[in-house]
Design an enzyme around this catalytic site. Structure first.
Site, short mmCIF file in Angstrom:
data_model
loop_
_atom_site.label_atom_id
_atom_site.label_comp_id
_atom_site.label_asym_id
_atom_site.label_seq_id
_atom_site.Cartn_x
_atom_site.Cartn_y
_atom_site.Cartn_z
N PHE A 189 0.84 -1.20 0.00
CA PHE A 189 0.00 0.00 0.00
C PHE A 189 0.88 1.25 0.00
O PHE A 189 2.04 1.23 0.39
CB PHE A 189 -0.96 0.01 1.19
CG PHE A 189 -0.30 0.16 2.54
CD1 PHE A 189 -0.15 1.40 3.14
CD2 PHE A 189 0.17 -0.95 3.22
CE1 PHE A 189 0.46 1.54 4.37
CE2 PHE A 189 0.78 -0.83 4.46
CZ PHE A 189 0.93 0.42 5.04
N CYS A 190 0.27 2.34 -0.46
CA CYS A 190 0.91 3.65 -0.45
C CYS A 190 -0.19 4.69 -0.33
O CYS A 190 -1.32 4.36 0.04
CB CYS A 190 1.76 3.86 -1.70
SG CYS A 190 0.85 3.75 -3.25
N THR A 191 0.09 5.93 -0.63
CA THR A 191 -0.90 6.98 -0.43
C THR A 191 -2.09 6.85 -1.37
O THR A 191 -3.23 6.85 -0.95
CB THR A 191 -0.26 8.36 -0.60
OG1 THR A 191 0.92 8.44 0.18
CG2 THR A 191 -1.22 9.46 -0.17
#
Length: 271
Positions: free
Chosen positions: A182-184
Site C-alpha cells: 500500500f501507499c498513499t
C-alpha cells in the site's frame, strides 16, 4: 463549510504524445484556476489538483473526453483553502520513479484488493482463504512516521528506488503470507506488487486506490495516525480532513522547498 475540492488520480496508460499533451493540460487547468501538479510520462498520468468545484468538474470532463482517460478513477477531499501554491504540468520518465523498465503497469495491472475487502481481512486476521495477512508500506520513512496500518512492515525507505534492494534484504518477512502493498494513492504499491510478483513472491496484492481510498470507503479501520500528503495540508485524518502538524522532521516548509514529486517519488497529496 469547505469550498475547495482536492482531487488525486492516476492511470497507467501508454502516452506517446506527452509533449503535445502538456500545453493542453496546462491551458485547461489554468483556465479553471486550478493549482497543483500533473505529471505525464510514457507510462501514464498522475495528478493532484485543487480548485473550486465547478472548475474541477470542468477539467475532469475535458480530460475524460480523451478515451485514454475516460475511466480515470478520482479520489476527492475538501479543504477551506487551496493547499498548493502554483500549477505545474511536467513530463517525466516515470510518473513514479523506480528505475526498472521491465515493470510496465500500462501493459497489465497487478492483482488488487479493494478497501472493504481489506478491512474485512484485517478484522479477521487472514484473507478469505485463511492465510495470514502482511501489510507492506511502500512509502518513504517520514511518511510512515505520520501513520500506517497497525503491524505493517516498514523497510525505512528514503526513496522508492530503494524498494528492490529492500525486498532482497527482507524477503523472508513475506514468506507464507498474503502480501498487501500500500501507499498513499496507489502508484507505488502497484509498481511494488508487480516487482514482487516478477521476483517470485506469491500471493501479492496492491491496495486499490491506496490509503486515501481506504479512508474514503472504510473510515480508516486498522490504520493508526494520519496520512502524510505532499501539499500544505500536510496530513489527512481518516475523515480526509487536515489532521494538524506532521512529526518533527517533516512539514510543508520542508516538502514545498522542492516540487512534491521530487520530494518522494511522486506528487501529492497521494498516489
Amino acid at each position: 463549510m469547505s469550498t475547495i475540492v482536492n482531487i488525486a488520480a492516476y492511470k497507467f496508460v501508454t502516452l506517446d504524445d506527452a509533449q503535445a499533451l502538456r500545453p493542453r493540460v496546462m491551458e485547461c487547468a489554468a483556465g479553471q484556476d486550478l493549482k497543483g501538479t500533473v505529471l505525464l510520462a510514457p507510462e501514464g498520468i498522475n495528478l493532484f489538483l485543487s480548485g473550486e468545484g465547478p472548475g474541477i468538474a470542468a477539467f475532469l470532463e475535458w480530460l475524460r473526453a480523451d478515451a485514454r482517460f475516460a475511466d480515470l478513477d478520482v479520489k476527492y477531499s475538501y479543504s477551506g483553502g487551496v493547499p498548493f501554491r502554483k500549477l505545474l504540468v511536467k513530463i517525466k520518465r516515470e510518473i513514479i520513479r523506480m528505475d526498472h523498465p521491465a515493470i510496465r503497469p500500462q501493459a497489465g495491472r497487478a492483482p488488487s484488493v479493494d478497501a472493504r475487502t481489506l478491512a474485512r481481512w484485517l478484522a479477521r486476521g487472514s484473507d478469505d482463504g485463511g492465510r495470514p495477512i502482511v501489510m507492506l508500506d511502500t512509502r518513504n520513512a517520514f511518511e510512515v512516521d505520520a501513520g500506517t496500518f497497525e503491524g505493517a512492515l516498514d523497510w525505512r525507505l528514503d526513496r522508492f528506488t530503494q524498494f528492490p534492494a529492500a525486498l532482497r534484504a527482507h524477503r523472508a518477512d513475506l514468506e507464507g503470507k498474503t502480501v498487501v502493498s500500500f501507499c498513499t494513492g496507489g502508484i507505488r504499491c502497484e509498481k511494488a506488487a508487480l516487482y514482487m510478483a516478477q521476483e517470485g513472491v506469491r500471493d501479492v496484492y496492491q491496495l486499490e486506490g491506496g490509503i486515501l481510498k481506504y479512508f474514503e470507503e472504510t473510515g480508516g479501520a486498522g490504520f493508526k495516525g494520519s496520512c502524510f500528503v505532499f501539499d500544505e495540508r500536510e496530513r489527512l485524518g481518516a475523515d480526509l480532513a487536515p489532521a494538524g502538524d506532521v512529526p518533527a522532521g517533516g512539514g510543508a516548509a520542508t516538502v514545498m522547498a522542492a516540487p512534491p514529486h521530487e520530494a518522494a517519488g511522486y506528487p501529492l497529496a497521494t498516489n
